[in-house]
Design an enzyme around this catalytic site. Sequence first.
Site, mmCIF file in Angstrom:
data_model
loop_
_atom_site.group_PDB
_atom_site.id
_atom_site.type_symbol
_atom_site.label_atom_id
_atom_site.label_comp_id
_atom_site.label_asym_id
_atom_site.label_seq_id
_atom_site.Cartn_x
_atom_site.Cartn_y
_atom_site.Cartn_z
ATOM 1 N N SER A 40 7.521 -24.349 -31.939
ATOM 2 C CA SER A 40 8.313 -23.150 -32.224
ATOM 3 C C SER A 40 8.411 -22.935 -33.730
ATOM 4 O O SER A 40 8.965 -23.763 -34.464
ATOM 5 C CB SER A 40 9.712 -23.286 -31.633
ATOM 6 O OG SER A 40 10.512 -22.221 -32.109
ATOM 7 N N HIS A 73 4.812 -20.699 -30.529
ATOM 8 C CA HIS A 73 5.995 -20.049 -29.946
ATOM 9 C C HIS A 73 6.720 -19.280 -31.050
ATOM 10 O O HIS A 73 7.082 -19.847 -32.081
ATOM 11 C CB HIS A 73 6.894 -21.117 -29.337
ATOM 12 C CG HIS A 73 8.061 -20.580 -28.582
ATOM 13 N ND1 HIS A 73 7.995 -20.194 -27.268
ATOM 14 C CD2 HIS A 73 9.358 -20.391 -28.963
ATOM 15 C CE1 HIS A 73 9.187 -19.785 -26.856
ATOM 16 N NE2 HIS A 73 10.040 -19.895 -27.871
ATOM 17 N N ASP A 127 9.953 -16.896 -31.910
ATOM 18 C CA ASP A 127 11.277 -16.511 -31.417
ATOM 19 C C ASP A 127 11.756 -15.228 -32.077
ATOM 20 O O ASP A 127 12.054 -15.207 -33.273
ATOM 21 C CB ASP A 127 12.280 -17.641 -31.692
ATOM 22 C CG ASP A 127 12.069 -18.807 -30.746
ATOM 23 O OD1 ASP A 127 12.120 -18.598 -29.521
ATOM 24 O OD2 ASP A 127 11.829 -19.936 -31.242
ATOM 25 N N MET A 169 14.658 -12.538 -32.259
ATOM 26 C CA MET A 169 16.087 -12.366 -31.932
ATOM 27 C C MET A 169 16.596 -11.103 -32.608
ATOM 28 O O MET A 169 16.228 -10.824 -33.757
ATOM 29 C CB MET A 169 16.889 -13.574 -32.428
ATOM 30 C CG MET A 169 16.351 -14.899 -31.917
ATOM 31 S SD MET A 169 17.421 -16.265 -32.386
ATOM 32 C CE MET A 169 16.375 -17.665 -31.980
ATOM 33 N N HIS A 178 8.650 -14.959 -27.583
ATOM 34 C CA HIS A 178 9.881 -15.077 -26.790
ATOM 35 C C HIS A 178 10.871 -14.032 -27.290
ATOM 36 O O HIS A 178 11.434 -14.170 -28.375
ATOM 37 C CB HIS A 178 10.417 -16.512 -26.973
ATOM 38 C CG HIS A 178 11.719 -16.774 -26.293
ATOM 39 N ND1 HIS A 178 12.443 -17.935 -26.502
ATOM 40 C CD2 HIS A 178 12.440 -16.054 -25.400
ATOM 41 C CE1 HIS A 178 13.542 -17.912 -25.765
ATOM 42 N NE2 HIS A 178 13.567 -16.773 -25.094
ATOM 43 N N MET A 203 14.221 -12.445 -27.432
ATOM 44 C CA MET A 203 15.657 -12.570 -27.169
ATOM 45 C C MET A 203 16.297 -11.289 -27.689
ATOM 46 O O MET A 203 16.985 -11.276 -28.719
ATOM 47 C CB MET A 203 16.212 -13.824 -27.857
ATOM 48 C CG MET A 203 15.830 -15.103 -27.125
ATOM 49 S SD MET A 203 15.935 -16.566 -28.161
ATOM 50 C CE MET A 203 14.320 -16.512 -28.945
ATOM 51 N N MET A 211 15.337 -21.896 -20.076
ATOM 52 C CA MET A 211 15.999 -22.284 -21.323
ATOM 53 C C MET A 211 16.804 -23.556 -21.084
ATOM 54 O O MET A 211 17.628 -23.625 -20.165
ATOM 55 C CB MET A 211 16.958 -21.174 -21.803
ATOM 56 C CG MET A 211 16.294 -19.916 -22.319
ATOM 57 S SD MET A 211 15.071 -20.164 -23.614
ATOM 58 C CE MET A 211 16.070 -20.855 -24.937
ATOM 59 N N GLY A 250 19.271 -18.780 -29.259
ATOM 60 C CA GLY A 250 19.832 -18.309 -30.528
ATOM 61 C C GLY A 250 19.532 -19.206 -31.710
ATOM 62 O O GLY A 250 19.376 -18.725 -32.825
ATOM 63 N N PHE A 251 19.452 -20.506 -31.440
ATOM 64 C CA PHE A 251 19.291 -21.443 -32.564
ATOM 65 C C PHE A 251 18.423 -22.626 -32.177
ATOM 66 O O PHE A 251 18.433 -23.062 -31.012
ATOM 67 C CB PHE A 251 20.670 -21.955 -33.020
ATOM 68 C CG PHE A 251 21.575 -20.841 -33.455
ATOM 69 C CD1 PHE A 251 21.507 -20.338 -34.752
ATOM 70 C CD2 PHE A 251 22.465 -20.262 -32.556
ATOM 71 C CE1 PHE A 251 22.330 -19.279 -35.139
ATOM 72 C CE2 PHE A 251 23.285 -19.200 -32.934
ATOM 73 C CZ PHE A 251 23.217 -18.711 -34.235
ATOM 74 N N GLY A 252 17.709 -23.158 -33.158
ATOM 75 C CA GLY A 252 16.968 -24.390 -32.961
ATOM 76 C C GLY A 252 17.885 -25.589 -33.150
ATOM 77 O O GLY A 252 19.042 -25.453 -33.570
ATOM 78 N N GLY A 253 17.359 -26.752 -32.817
ATOM 79 C CA GLY A 253 18.073 -27.998 -33.120
ATOM 80 C C GLY A 253 19.249 -28.323 -32.222
ATOM 81 O O GLY A 253 20.074 -29.167 -32.564
ATOM 82 N N ASP A 288 12.199 -24.568 -22.899
ATOM 83 C CA ASP A 288 12.439 -24.272 -24.319
ATOM 84 C C ASP A 288 13.839 -24.732 -24.708
ATOM 85 O O ASP A 288 14.829 -24.240 -24.164
ATOM 86 C CB ASP A 288 12.285 -22.753 -24.523
ATOM 87 C CG ASP A 288 12.468 -22.314 -25.970
ATOM 88 O OD1 ASP A 288 12.560 -23.180 -26.867
ATOM 89 O OD2 ASP A 288 12.501 -21.093 -26.198
ATOM 90 N N GLY A 289 13.895 -25.673 -25.659
ATOM 91 C CA GLY A 289 15.178 -26.076 -26.214
ATOM 92 C C GLY A 289 15.448 -27.564 -26.091
ATOM 93 O O GLY A 289 15.454 -28.104 -24.985
ATOM 94 N N GLY A 290 15.628 -28.220 -27.226
ATOM 95 C CA GLY A 290 16.008 -29.631 -27.215
ATOM 96 C C GLY A 290 14.902 -30.566 -26.744
ATOM 97 O O GLY A 290 15.186 -31.676 -26.288
ATOM 98 N N GLY A 313 10.663 -27.153 -31.418
ATOM 99 C CA GLY A 313 10.806 -26.667 -32.785
ATOM 100 C C GLY A 313 11.228 -27.770 -33.724
ATOM 101 O O GLY A 313 10.447 -28.328 -34.492
HETATM 102 C C1 DX5 Z 1 16.172 -21.095 -29.224
HETATM 103 C C2 DX5 Z 1 14.706 -20.815 -29.258
HETATM 104 C C3 DX5 Z 1 13.830 -22.004 -29.268
HETATM 105 C C4 DX5 Z 1 14.025 -22.923 -30.440
HETATM 106 C C5 DX5 Z 1 13.911 -24.303 -29.892
HETATM 107 O O1 DX5 Z 1 16.836 -19.923 -28.930
HETATM 108 O O2 DX5 Z 1 14.320 -20.024 -28.140
HETATM 109 O O3 DX5 Z 1 12.465 -21.662 -29.148
HETATM 110 O O4 DX5 Z 1 13.089 -22.785 -31.466
HETATM 111 O O5 DX5 Z 1 14.193 -25.164 -30.897
HETATM 112 P P1 DX5 Z 1 14.407 -26.725 -30.665
HETATM 113 O O6 DX5 Z 1 13.114 -27.271 -30.130
HETATM 114 O O7 DX5 Z 1 14.743 -27.202 -32.018
HETATM 115 O O8 DX5 Z 1 15.516 -26.872 -29.663
HETATM 116 ZN ZN ZN Z 2 12.134 -19.767 -27.825
#
Ligand code: DX5
Ligand code: ZN
Length: 293
Positions: A47, A72, A74, A76, A105, A107, A199, A204-207, A237-239, A259
Amino acid sequence: MTDDMTTSAGAAGAAGAAGAAGVAGAAGVAGAAGVAPSKPAVQIAPSLLSADFTNLARDILMIEQGHPEWLHVDVMDGHFVPNLTIGPPVVRAIKQVSSTPLDVHLMISNVAEQLDWYIDAGADLITFHIECASDYQGIEPAQPLTSATAFEITRPELIFSIIERLHQARCLAGLVINPLTPVELALPFLGSLDLVLVMSVHPGFGGQSFIESALDKLSLLAEIKRAQNLDYIIEVDGGINTQTARLAVAHGVELLVAGNAIFAQPDPLAAMAEIRAAAEAAAAELTANDDSH
Ligand code: DX5
Ligand code: ZN
């Protein structure tokens, strides 16, 4: 996008894209030459949300040395989710420097109105949220859902029409399900889709940390796919890190987005290779278990 890829993505759906992308493909998906792989392979989509936005081209070229199957992206809008990232001009710029299919993706709340922007910018796969076809369409004016039963899909025809427009544009179509959204709401659309994205964090956010309830959704999607002989790719997607990648693959996932666990590491290429190795080990275990039954 090459002409070949455009053709195969549009004509053959998910199977075509997996083949054209030069990957072994997900379980049961034939490659470009029409040869089914002997065991499930897991695809990876780093990502770019966690890449260095001041050095996006550098990070893209760097991570492409590890041959991810997708990038990927994102998108938003600051309305569907409480964050604002990139839009069509940046997707177009990414397309210009990358040689990897783009998994875009969305959002965003106004998918129908803005879809063409992302098709024209060069997306190979576009995923959009099922929640857009409900009364919950974003952080404003509604508040984020707190209960899994808080809404229903009031406009299924909107989802079908977006899928159809994507296929007409020879773009793969994926539907995204938020953590609080019951996966059952997606059932009517599964036969029309190239991909379903679960999801495993609130978008909304990475990490963020992996939400384990995503695992049951993955299992159900894998079971339905098998039982009904459908060919959508199952993405999460996520974590995702080496541990959660294993778990997700054991529950049937075929495409992993990561990501933070890639770009926030000192050696992103090594980090991606570790996630792939963990995923492949879990996929091999799955195959071994299947064979023993
Ligand atoms: C969150 C995004 C993800 C994000 C995942 O809303 O859709 O694609 O980049 O990030 P990680 O892998 O850090 O959870
Ligand atoms: Zn995503």
